[in-house]
Design an enzyme around this catalytic site. Structure first.
Site: not given
Ligand code: UFG
Length: 339
Positions: A58, A149, A31, A124, A82-83, A300, A295, A153
């Site tokens: 990193d 972001y 990490d 995601s 990840g960011l 859902y 956005g 993914k």
């Protein structure tokens, strides 16, 4: 198995570390602590009842990533690092593409070089984009997302798909998370967002504990029963269990890549979440309805059938459990982890 957990000090990673150890795995964490605090480590050690091997760097540092694989043999990797802030990714897209893609490239290359071909990847529900029918099903295409972001993914999923299709021994599980909330029942580890929380649950929790005055509800004119948006909130302990189940599955499956939704299959509205939290905490959560957030989708949730049938996994914790556990964490750690 000896399992490398990238991002193992983060919110979902830390909860997964505890369950991996409980399932008998030997866990190593890497990490960067870019979005987590080293003080999570002694708390994890208390929960697992022993020392935890943690490497602080990193993954985009290719030399360090390569050296770790040269020194240590891993049977599998769970890649959380990840960011992940949707709004920030719109402001600094290059950071998101570069960090999330480069770290995955460095990791997958090192794995390949050192003969480690089992990978569980954190994806995601955002990859279903704006047009997928609800409930979301894994086979839906084309994947797309509304933020850099989310697109990082989508891109990584595509890269991994191509890597798996190129032949060889890769066994890859892509796990698409819905809305992770809650905390370990001990109240010693939980979600600790830096600065103003972007997500609903930590914001509600900070209002309830008195750290913030009120919650802004982003829109009450959606085509939903109470007008506020619905999401599939999943307890982080259920999510962690989903990773252990996926790891076991890919230990035996044929080479290739497979995606699984990790959700409950039910939607909960913002107002329902506020009420559940008030009930769990005994505090009122003052809120004001403001305009919609750019956005955001109306509603859902997951079709969770595939994970149930193929991983033998289902979410078991209720919204009340999610609120009670979040409250235990928040009220015993009002400022999150110590510095
Ligand atoms: N919301 C508020 N007020 C807040 C924060 C959120 O009303 O202060 C509302 C949002 O408008 C949304 C719901 O609460 O309707 C949930 O919002 P979150 O920000 O908690 O979660 P999102 O569904 O927007 O985002 C999550 C993940 C992202 C992922 C996205 C799509 O946090 O990583 O789902 O799957 F990209």
């Amino acid at each position: 198995m000896r399992v490398l957990v990238t991002g193992g000090a983060g919110y979902i990673g830390s909860h997964t570390v505890v369950q991996l150890v409980a399932a008998g795995h030997d866990v190593v964490v890497v990490d960067s602590f870019a979005n987590s605090k080293p003080t999570v480590v002694p708390r994890l050690e208390a929960l697992i009842g022993g020392p935890l091997e943690v490497h602080a760097f990193d993954l985009t540092d290719r030399d360090k990533t390569e050296s770790l694989f040269a020194e240590r043999q891993f049977d599998a990797v769970i890649h959380f690092a990840g960011l992940k802030a949707v709004g920030e990714s719109v402001e600094v897209p290059l950071e998101y593409y570069q960090n999330n893609l480069d770290s995955t490239f460095a990791l997958v290359r090192a794995m390949q070089r050192h003969g480690c071909f089992r990978l569980v990847f954190s994806s995601s529900a955002t990859v279903y984009g704006d047009n997928a029918p609800v409930p979301y099903q894994e086979d839906y295409e084309p994947l797309s997302a509304a933020s850099p972001y989310g697109r990082s993914k989508v891109m990584i999923e595509q890269v991994l798909r191509d890597v798996a299709s190129a032949g060889g021994q890769w066994r890859i599980a892509v796990l698409r998370y819905f809305n992770p909330v809650g905390a370990h029942p001990s109240g010693t580890i939980g979600e600790d967002p830096q600065g103003t929380p972007n997500n609903l649950m930590p914001f509600i929790a900070q209002v309830a504990v008195g750290a913030r005055e009120e919650l802004y509800v982003f829109g009450d004119d959606y085509p939903t029963p109470d007008g506020t948006a619905q999401r599939d909130y999943i307890h982080v302990e259920d999510l962690a269990a989903g990773h252990v189940a996926a790891l076991h599955r890919i230990a035996h499956q044929e080479p290739g890549l497979r995606a699984w939704n990790l959700g409950t299959g039910h939607g909960t509205s913002v107002l329902e979440m506020i009420r559940a939290f008030e009930h769990a905490s005994g505090r009122t959560v003052p809120y004001t309805v403001v305009g919609r957030r750019a956005g955001d989708l109306a509603a859902y949730w997951a079709d969770a059938t595939r994970a149930h049938e193929e991983l033998g996994w289902s979410a078991t914790r209720t919204v009340d459990d999610m609120c009670a556990d979040t409250w235990r964490w928040q009220s015993s750690n009002p400022e999150g982890y110590p510095d």
